[in-house]
Design a protein around this motif. Structure first.
Motif, mmCIF file in Angstrom:
data_model
loop_
_atom_site.group_PDB
_atom_site.id
_atom_site.type_symbol
_atom_site.label_atom_id
_atom_site.label_comp_id
_atom_site.label_asym_id
_atom_site.label_seq_id
_atom_site.Cartn_x
_atom_site.Cartn_y
_atom_site.Cartn_z
ATOM 1 N N GLY A 283 -52.740 -67.669 51.460
ATOM 2 C CA GLY A 283 -51.318 -66.872 51.637
ATOM 3 C C GLY A 283 -50.522 -67.660 52.717
ATOM 4 N N ALA A 284 -49.344 -66.871 53.028
ATOM 5 C CA ALA A 284 -48.447 -67.562 53.778
ATOM 6 C C ALA A 284 -47.931 -66.459 55.139
ATOM 7 N N THR A 285 -47.833 -67.234 56.137
ATOM 8 C CA THR A 285 -47.302 -66.286 57.240
ATOM 9 C C THR A 285 -46.170 -66.972 57.773
ATOM 10 N N LYS A 286 -45.117 -66.350 58.105
ATOM 11 C CA LYS A 286 -43.753 -66.835 58.690
ATOM 12 C C LYS A 286 -43.407 -65.856 59.945
ATOM 13 N N GLY A 287 -42.644 -66.449 60.866
ATOM 14 C CA GLY A 287 -42.378 -65.935 61.989
ATOM 15 C C GLY A 287 -41.754 -66.793 62.955
ATOM 16 N N ARG A 288 -41.040 -66.352 63.921
ATOM 17 C CA ARG A 288 -40.326 -67.153 65.036
ATOM 18 C C ARG A 288 -41.318 -68.139 65.579
ATOM 19 N N GLN A 289 -40.730 -69.117 66.014
ATOM 20 C CA GLN A 289 -41.567 -70.339 66.497
ATOM 21 C C GLN A 289 -42.154 -70.019 67.852
ATOM 22 N N ASP A 290 -43.492 -70.403 68.120
ATOM 23 C CA ASP A 290 -44.490 -69.803 69.063
ATOM 24 C C ASP A 290 -45.335 -71.108 69.285
ATOM 25 N N LYS A 291 -45.067 -71.876 70.397
ATOM 26 C CA LYS A 291 -46.067 -72.855 70.563
ATOM 27 C C LYS A 291 -46.901 -72.697 71.378
ATOM 28 N N GLY A 292 -47.214 -71.606 71.879
ATOM 29 C CA GLY A 292 -48.074 -70.936 72.886
ATOM 30 C C GLY A 292 -48.026 -71.358 74.560
ATOM 31 N N VAL A 293 -46.795 -71.434 74.782
ATOM 32 C CA VAL A 293 -46.339 -71.638 76.188
ATOM 33 C C VAL A 293 -46.825 -70.585 77.133
ATOM 34 N N ALA A 294 -46.144 -69.307 76.522
ATOM 35 C CA ALA A 294 -46.512 -68.309 77.460
ATOM 36 C C ALA A 294 -48.100 -67.780 77.459
ATOM 37 N N ALA A 295 -48.623 -68.052 76.239
ATOM 38 C CA ALA A 295 -49.964 -67.504 76.049
ATOM 39 C C ALA A 295 -50.978 -68.571 77.030
ATOM 40 N N ALA A 296 -50.589 -69.868 77.193
ATOM 41 C CA ALA A 296 -51.364 -70.823 77.841
ATOM 42 C C ALA A 296 -51.338 -70.549 79.308
ATOM 43 N N LEU A 297 -49.962 -70.204 79.824
ATOM 44 C CA LEU A 297 -50.156 -69.969 81.445
ATOM 45 C C LEU A 297 -50.659 -68.595 81.693
ATOM 46 N N SER A 298 -50.515 -67.445 80.771
ATOM 47 C CA SER A 298 -51.273 -66.429 80.805
ATOM 48 C C SER A 298 -52.656 -66.373 81.003
ATOM 49 N N HIS A 299 -53.253 -67.342 80.078
ATOM 50 C CA HIS A 299 -54.669 -67.577 80.083
ATOM 51 C C HIS A 299 -55.113 -68.428 81.331
ATOM 52 N N PHE A 300 -54.269 -69.228 81.794
ATOM 53 C CA PHE A 300 -54.608 -69.624 83.217
ATOM 54 C C PHE A 300 -54.698 -68.833 84.233
ATOM 55 N N ILE A 301 -53.747 -67.748 84.221
ATOM 56 C CA ILE A 301 -53.672 -66.844 85.349
ATOM 57 C C ILE A 301 -55.036 -65.713 85.102
ATOM 58 N N ASP A 302 -55.111 -65.458 83.946
ATOM 59 C CA ASP A 302 -56.294 -64.890 83.747
ATOM 60 C C ASP A 302 -57.795 -65.665 84.500
ATOM 61 N N ALA A 303 -57.827 -66.941 84.139
ATOM 62 C CA ALA A 303 -58.916 -67.639 84.633
ATOM 63 C C ALA A 303 -59.028 -67.510 86.135
ATOM 64 N N VAL A 304 -57.776 -67.815 86.721
ATOM 65 C CA VAL A 304 -57.546 -67.528 88.364
ATOM 66 C C VAL A 304 -58.190 -66.284 88.636
ATOM 67 N N HIS A 305 -57.873 -65.159 88.069
ATOM 68 C CA HIS A 305 -58.362 -64.121 88.486
ATOM 69 C C HIS A 305 -59.766 -63.638 87.906
ATOM 70 N N GLY A 306 -60.361 -64.653 87.320
ATOM 71 C CA GLY A 306 -61.876 -64.802 87.052
ATOM 72 C C GLY A 306 -62.046 -63.615 85.846
ATOM 73 N N LYS A 307 -60.947 -63.479 85.125
ATOM 74 C CA LYS A 307 -61.082 -62.696 83.737
ATOM 75 C C LYS A 307 -61.647 -63.356 82.630
ATOM 76 N N THR A 308 -61.554 -64.652 82.571
ATOM 77 C CA THR A 308 -62.085 -65.522 81.435
ATOM 78 C C THR A 308 -62.410 -67.018 82.113
ATOM 79 N N ALA A 309 -63.071 -67.677 81.215
ATOM 80 C CA ALA A 309 -63.209 -69.181 81.446
ATOM 81 C C ALA A 309 -62.190 -69.750 81.162
ATOM 82 N N LEU A 310 -61.693 -70.962 82.034
ATOM 83 C CA LEU A 310 -60.570 -71.657 81.592
ATOM 84 C C LEU A 310 -60.941 -72.679 80.358
ATOM 85 N N SER A 311 -60.272 -72.660 79.237
ATOM 86 C CA SER A 311 -60.630 -73.171 78.312
ATOM 87 C C SER A 311 -59.773 -74.685 77.858
#
Length: 377
Positions: free
Chosen positions: A325-353
């Protein structure tokens, strides 16, 4: 003053620099005259700091600061931080240009700005620091920040040499702080979906093409000292991405480079790179500055277990085969999600990947390609 020339906003003593800036902004002028006075060169401070506002309440939030207010940080990281006010508070902006530091701090609501990042390192309200300076400063500033007990998010490349990367890894382990690296493509929604589609498909064949576009010959990225060239400065994204996509260690890498005959000392920004991984996967990265901007920048093709996928510039994903199948959408290279993940890791909510070890690995791979050698068994 001649007709058509905008008059200065006024004359100010050197200790009235803030008032001079305000006058320029209010009067629509482009300059103000600063009177340093007799002997000023002997008494001028080496750096400037300015409080923009009283610091907001940071209890329960991560106090975060930015070092290096360049185009990427101001267009991506700071707007993303503004969307995470329930998790973090922007404490400070450090930039070597004081006027820009103030403009950015006021725009994004930082408590203060400074031209001396050491002030941030000494600030107990700051828990984590984003380093988005020119490449040659990433590792030295990171090591100072780690020594100060700060968590660090470093834009790529994490380091310019293997020795720098090893020092960062060792320091982070000793101080028990987190070091994240800006390999954001791992967090792109379409990239995650692609990886999930190949979870049980066995070894992969991967082709990643980057139509990077040209840069002016005097661009700092191409400077061997400040930028290290584009293989180290940007192609590390794709080296890391293929490692992540396979979840396997690279056991061999080889690169063929096209070097400019007119500028033989300029770092190569065209390369064909081949990689082999411990799980049997193989990958090719074509990185070029010779193309035309009409062609989308990035395209990835993956083949494995009777299935194919095409990820086109992080705007469309097409799967061929079972569950295609095909999926289309606006370009999202994960910049916001990467930073949010880092902040979650600093909070201790997840392991830094994405860790300092990942940053070191990508730099080592890039350096082997630049040197014209190989990493292999």
């Amino acid at each position: 003053l001649t007709e058509g020339v905008v008059a200065p906003a006024g004359r100010f003593a050197v200790d009235q620099a803030a008032e001079a800036y305000d006058a320029v902004m209010k009067k629509g002028a482009i300059t103000a005259l600063i009177d340093y006075g007799a002997g000023a060169s002997e008494s001028l401070p080496e750096s400037y700091s300015l409080t923009i506002k009283k610091a907001s309440e940071v209890s329960g939030k991560i106090g975060i600061a930015l070092i290096g207010a360049g185009a990427f940080a101001t267009s991506m990281h700071l707007p993303n931080i503004a969307g995470l006010t329930d998790q973090c508070a922007l404490i400070a902006i450090a930039n070597r240009n004081g006027i820009k530091a103030r403009q950015v701090a006021e725009r994004f609501g930082a408590a203060y700005c400074t031209t001396d990042y050491h002030e941030i390192l000494e600030d107990k309200r700051v828990d984590a620091i984003i380093i988005a300076t020119r490449h040659h400063l990433h590792a030295p500033i990171a090591l100072e920040a780690i020594a100060a007990g700060k968590h660090v998010y470093i834009e790529k490349p994490m380091c310019m040499t293997g020795a720098e990367g090893e020092a960062i890894c060792a320091a982070a382990a000793e101080k028990k702080v987190l070091v994240g690296v800006g390999f954001n493509r791992r967090f792109a929604p379409m990239a995650i979906r692609l990886k999930e589609a190949f979870a049980q498909k066995g070894p992969r064949v991967m082709i990643y093409r980057c139509n990077a576009g040209s840069l002016p010959p005097d661009h700092w990225t191409l400077d061997p000292v400040e930028g290290g060239g584009r293989i180290l400065g940007e192609a590390v994204h794709f080296l890391d991405f293929l490692c992540w996509l396979t979840d396997a260690a690279p056991i061999a890498v080889h690169g063929e480079k096209l070097t400019s005959h007119r500028n033989p000392d300029r770092p190569a920004d065209n390369a064909a790179i081949s990689m082999r991984f411990a799980d049997g996967s193989i990958g090719t990265i074509l990185y070029t500055a010779l193309g035309h901007p009409d062609m989308p920048k990035e395209r990835l093709e993956v083949f494995a277990g009777g299935q194919c996928a095409v990820l086109d510039d992080f705007q469309s994903l097409t799967l061929h085969g079972p569950n295609g199948g095909a999926t289309k959408g606006r370009q999202d290279k994960g910049v916001a999600a990467a930073l949010s993940h880092f902040i979650d890791a600093v909070h201790g909510k997840t392991a830094l990947s994405v860790t300092a070890e990942d940053g070191l690995r990508a730099t080592r791979l890039a350096l082997a390609i630049i040197a014209g050698g190989e990493i292999g068994e």
